[in-house]
Design a protein around this motif. Sequence first.
Motif, short mmCIF file in Angstrom:
data_model
loop_
_atom_site.label_atom_id
_atom_site.label_comp_id
_atom_site.label_asym_id
_atom_site.label_seq_id
_atom_site.Cartn_x
_atom_site.Cartn_y
_atom_site.Cartn_z
N LEU B 238 1.04 -1.28 0.45
CA LEU B 238 -0.08 -0.22 0.15
C LEU B 238 0.77 1.25 0.02
CD1 LEU B 238 -2.88 1.41 0.45
CD2 LEU B 238 -2.82 1.33 2.53
N ARG B 239 2.07 1.34 0.67
CA ARG B 239 2.52 2.57 0.76
C ARG B 239 3.24 2.87 -0.90
NH1 ARG B 239 6.80 1.53 4.86
NH2 ARG B 239 5.22 2.05 6.43
N VAL B 240 3.38 2.22 -1.17
CA VAL B 240 4.42 2.03 -2.49
C VAL B 240 3.28 3.21 -2.68
CG1 VAL B 240 5.29 1.13 -4.76
CG2 VAL B 240 5.58 -0.40 -2.81
N VAL B 241 1.77 2.55 -3.55
CA VAL B 241 0.38 2.93 -3.84
C VAL B 241 0.65 4.57 -3.35
CG1 VAL B 241 -1.64 2.95 -4.89
CG2 VAL B 241 -0.38 1.22 -4.55
N LEU B 242 0.41 4.86 -2.07
CA LEU B 242 0.33 5.91 -1.65
C LEU B 242 1.43 7.13 -2.17
CD1 LEU B 242 -1.68 5.26 1.67
CD2 LEU B 242 -2.92 5.54 -0.84
N THR B 274 5.79 6.12 5.89
CA THR B 274 5.20 6.67 4.88
C THR B 274 5.74 7.95 4.89
OG1 THR B 274 3.21 5.44 5.28
CG2 THR B 274 2.66 6.88 2.98
N LEU B 275 5.51 9.44 5.53
CA LEU B 275 6.05 10.19 5.36
C LEU B 275 6.96 10.22 4.58
CD1 LEU B 275 5.45 13.24 6.00
CD2 LEU B 275 6.19 12.90 7.80
N THR B 276 8.07 9.41 5.21
CA THR B 276 9.93 9.88 5.38
C THR B 276 9.68 8.76 3.83
OG1 THR B 276 10.12 8.55 7.54
CG2 THR B 276 12.13 8.40 6.02
N ALA B 279 8.88 12.36 1.22
CA ALA B 279 9.21 13.08 1.45
C ALA B 279 10.26 13.04 0.03
CB ALA B 279 9.59 13.65 2.55
N SER B 280 10.91 11.61 0.26
CA SER B 280 12.07 11.50 -1.09
C SER B 280 11.26 11.23 -2.84
CB SER B 280 12.35 10.26 -0.56
OG SER B 280 11.69 8.66 -1.16
N VAL B 281 10.08 11.67 -2.70
CA VAL B 281 9.52 11.06 -3.74
C VAL B 281 8.88 13.14 -4.25
CG1 VAL B 281 9.18 9.49 -4.86
CG2 VAL B 281 7.65 10.32 -3.80
N TYR B 282 8.45 13.46 -3.24
CA TYR B 282 7.91 14.45 -3.61
C TYR B 282 8.75 16.11 -3.63
CZ TYR B 282 3.29 13.10 -1.44
OH TYR B 282 2.55 11.96 -1.34
N GLU B 283 8.59 17.12 -4.14
CA GLU B 283 8.84 18.65 -3.89
C GLU B 283 8.49 19.80 -2.92
OE1 GLU B 283 9.59 19.95 -7.74
OE2 GLU B 283 9.40 17.62 -8.61
N HIS B 284 8.97 20.79 -2.32
CA HIS B 284 8.65 21.62 -1.42
C HIS B 284 7.29 22.07 -1.80
CE1 HIS B 284 9.48 25.48 -3.74
NE2 HIS B 284 9.98 24.81 -4.43
N ALA B 317 11.96 10.82 9.80
CA ALA B 317 11.02 11.78 9.21
C ALA B 317 11.41 13.18 9.16
CB ALA B 317 9.03 11.58 9.66
N VAL B 318 11.51 13.62 9.97
CA VAL B 318 12.71 14.73 10.06
C VAL B 318 13.37 14.87 8.91
CG1 VAL B 318 13.31 16.95 11.01
CG2 VAL B 318 11.60 15.91 12.45
N GLY B 319 13.87 14.25 9.12
CA GLY B 319 15.65 14.83 8.04
C GLY B 319 15.28 14.10 7.25
N THR B 320 13.97 13.45 6.72
CA THR B 320 14.04 13.17 5.15
C THR B 320 13.23 14.45 4.72
OG1 THR B 320 13.38 11.22 5.64
CG2 THR B 320 13.57 11.49 2.95
N LEU B 321 12.32 15.18 5.51
CA LEU B 321 11.27 16.26 4.76
C LEU B 321 12.20 17.74 4.78
CD1 LEU B 321 8.53 16.73 7.41
CD2 LEU B 321 8.58 16.73 5.11
N THR B 322 13.37 17.64 5.72
CA THR B 322 14.20 18.96 5.65
C THR B 322 15.33 18.63 3.91
OG1 THR B 322 15.02 18.04 7.66
CG2 THR B 322 16.46 19.49 6.87
N ALA B 323 15.58 17.68 3.51
CA ALA B 323 16.19 16.42 3.22
C ALA B 323 15.39 17.20 1.33
CB ALA B 323 16.94 15.71 2.58
N CYS B 324 14.40 16.93 1.46
CA CYS B 324 13.97 17.17 0.52
C CYS B 324 13.56 18.30 0.20
CB CYS B 324 11.71 16.68 0.91
SG CYS B 324 10.72 16.71 -0.05
#
Lengths: 161, 1025
Positions: B238-242, B274-276, B279-284, B317-324
């Motif tokens: 499911l995570r891959v879909v969302l 899921t957030l992590t 965030a690795s595929v999203y943009e700001h 998650a905080v780390g990945t968000l910041t990286a994104c």
Amino acid sequence: MSGGARLENANPLIFQRTGERLQTANDEDEDVADPIDDREIFDLIRSINDPEHPLSLEELNVVEQVRVRVDDQENTVGVEFTPTIPHCSMATLIGLSIKVKLLRSLPERFKIDVHITPGTHASEDAVNKQLADKERVAAALENSQLLEVVNQCLISNARTG
Amino acid sequence: MMAADSALLLGLVEEFVLGQQDRKAVDTATELKAGQFTILQLVEALGLHLTSSQPQTRGRGVQLLSNVLQECYGDLTEREVKVLIVFYENRLKDHYVITPHVIQGLKALTKCSVLPPGSAVSILKSLFQDIHVQSLMLAERSCVYNILIQLMESRESELKGLGADFVFGFVQSVDGERDPRNLLLAFHIARKIVHEGYDLGKFTEELFEVTSCYFPIDFSPPANDPHGITQEELVLALRVVLTGTPRFAEFLLPLIIEKLDSDVQSAKLDSLQTLTACASVYEHKDLAQFLPGLWASLRREVFQTASERVESAGLAAVGTLTACLSRSVLNSDSEDSLNVFLELVLKDCQHHLCEPDLKLVWPSAKLLQATSTASYRASHRVAAAVLPSLIEQYNSRTQCAQRRTLLEVLQGFVHPVTSSEEDESVLLDFRQSLCSIVFSALSESNADLQITSMRLLTALGQQTGLLLESDVELAVDHLTRLILEEGDPKVSLAVVECAGALARLHPAAFISKMVPRLKEEIFSEPMAQGDSATPSREHSQQAVRQRCVAALAAVSSRPSLVQESTPVLLQVLTSAHTGTGAFSLEEVISVCHSLQKIAEQAQDTEETGGVFHDVIPRLLGLALQAALQGSSGHCSPILEETVLSAMVPIISTTCARLQSRLAGQTASLAVSLFLDGDVSFLPENAFPTQIQLLKVRFQCWSQSQMVCLLMGCVCWLPRTVEVPQMDRLLLELEELSCTCDHPLSYTSAAKCYAGLVNKSPAGEVLDSLIDRTLKRISTELDSASSPVRTQAFTLLLWVSKALLLRYHPLSTALTDKLFSLLSDPELGWLAADGFSLLMSDSPDVLNRGSHADVRIMYRQRFFTENSAKLVEGFNAAVQEKKSGYLKALSHIVNNLPRQVQLTELPALLPLLLEALSCPDQGVQVSTLSCLQPVLLDPPSALITQLEVLVGRTLALTTSPTMKVRIASLRCIHALSRFPEHEIMPFRARVLRALAAPLDDHKRVVRSEAAVARNEWFLLGSPGGR
């Protein structure tokens, strides 16, 4: 205790856990008798769970090694515990958990005294009196609801073993 | 079609449709494949049934056709497929009892490689239009999903031509699906839609809704679930879909914020992970509007959680968000969302770092560190905001505990910032303040402060440019001072670690400052003789020297340092040998350990190997000098067995790593020394010419025991290196091992012999060698009066091991000999213990490190081939001999992998229970330690034996041996996890019996007893288990 109830002290100060007691050469020597000492008693009670928080009594500083006194010769153990706030309604329950844990873990020869650190709780005397009364402790443990809560505090969790 | 075939076909159809004979479908398919008729002829023959007024009959007709199609869809022509598809699409409109068979047929048709263009679209249109998927049964729904998957694989472009209608059709079909097997298929389809660029059109939200309604997944498979679907599998699918597309961001992020509020820990974790992932595929721009909400939830999770897993997921998650946010390319009109986010974090966390009681300092620091490790820009921003106040606070606070906390926090900011090479370290501006903090903390007398500051120093040293040359020199001075002055073992350990790490990067300062100072200390004269040299002072001087020696080993990772430090250590050995320095035996041994450590560290570089290679002749020379001196005059410590045994690993570690040229050279020098007395290569050559180290002479163990050094050398060489004069060497080793009466000498000779045999190439030469040795061993063993039976047994044991490890066919003959010795009156007990040696790893020879030939499964294989022999031997033995068999058995079983133990246990249980009442304490310990892991997951065979098991184990809790008491209490503890109804009858008895060990005189026993007794108290009690 129950998930929905409001916590009395929602954001307690958290203290570091002591590490495992270091093993010495004497501990492994068959012929050396190790007396029961303060640290040993402290190790028995430090991992007891708080009835309210998913934390141990040690992490909440409710019990400290300096407040444990044992005399192996005289067969006495004294433990003082410090409720996190002066009006803590859980004080009796915490004292009872400590007492039960020690009753189950120490040889019968010991007289076990558990009481509140002087000056740290509003109804200090009343709680101490209850904890010192053998019959009331026995009666409390007959009460299956109370026993259930005490047992919950005594279940060892994976972190502290 | 010929008349006969026509009759055959009609017959098959009749029998299937009206006769209800299912296997006729297979026959029909076989005949069709054989070319007896075509598929269209089958349709014709079915004609009447397909138009019957009875839906069941029509269904049966379609079923036959579909069954046949499943067998032979590969043989159809495009024209046939076209006709069949039209037929099937029409049937979808028919009665519902027919539908399952129609779907089966369509599924078979979609697998055809000749599917005509356009038919994929028409099949899907018919399916979506005429079928309500969720009113179908489980298997048919699965069929529909499989049709979709099949067509997505083979006709991707046609399906994409359908546009958003395809997505809509899918959403409608899957809406309400509840079966986990089908959900996995549905998630698979959704993943392909999202990841492979299908047009979502205006149905983005619908697609999100129909999948996200399962989030977070809460699934516990039923007991004995045959499908083996796990929660984990569903969660990941499911995570891959969302997280597959940023177009879901506006729906997913609010959902995550909502679910983070959940009380269920797995839901929290899933949300954070899921957030992590997203965030690795999203943009700001996808994240921007949700940042305040996300931050509030994340902060709460880290500040208030009691679970380490939630905390670390939150930090990730905080780390990945910041990286994104750091990755994003900014437009001229958009604001910098990284800055916006960091402002939020700093606003909530920064002030906690300066509160007077330092409450919440850790969660705040971890959050800040998670952001600062995510990107260079973030680390710059956070460091600039946080470090000045941390540094200032450290300098103004006076309590040690608080300063230590601040140092640890600072270290967290220094440690993980890994900037790329062009970027200069963000800490450069704070270099000076950080260094002065470290040096001031190092000068404190508080051990915790010293330790923490050394960790910070190590962290600073790892980054280029943070320590200037002068800083490194100052640091080395501090470290040297701590080595010489600080006795606290925790501090010493930290010094050694820190010095080791810094020496790798800055060897020069260590060479010029630390090594000479330590050397001076090691060789300093004992303080003024006479009454001032009290035992305690002497003791403390020894402790200082020990620390110096350990530190020398720790810093010796670079060749340049090895070159400086090893001569110092070797000089200690020399002066201990000559008696010029007052070195105790322990000191000599610890010097050997240090040399071994250097040899181990040196593995990576060829250069160090070369430097260290010279150590072997030095050691051999020293040992030979000591041996020749014998017991005359000053007794050299090098003669001691403990010292020699400590020298072996120095030689073996070095030899195992030598390059082949040096290795060959070393081998031939060592062999010529031991066989021919060639001493020409030894340093300080002043040896007599007539040396015969391997010859047995009366009272000459001081020379013969040197064979252990030969073992360390020739048995550890890489297998490609040829040992010269092999035959003669083996002969002399055999002779020494069978005739010498000095235990270290004959045992080492046997080990050396075995180590060489293990690596010898298979073939007749080896076989006849083994035959000869076995004969000799047997002769000695069979003669009861032989004075060297123990020697023969030792050789037998080691050669058995050498052959067993490499699966040599002759090993059975040798191990059988060992089994027969179990009933030997003299050697039985030794033989039983020998099985422990056979089954466990030996540190000094015949192990993987020494390049020995070790097959991985040799233990299991030995056990399978021999367990029956043991049981037989046990049953046949007279009562007083039985314990030997039990001992051997417990050694063997104890060394087996747990999985094998579990499967073999039922057969061995009677014997193991028997072993519990065997009087030998070694047998008791090893049986208990073999039972304990098995008890954690008890097989049913054990449950039937509970009475015996509990009784015998409880009896052992009062054994005179501490190890037995501990092991038995652990078993009693493990027993408390058995099914409650099985063990409740024993509760009172166990509680009573455990009262005694609560008062044991050993603390370790008491604590095991307390743990076990508390568990048994909880058993069957309210709120307990």
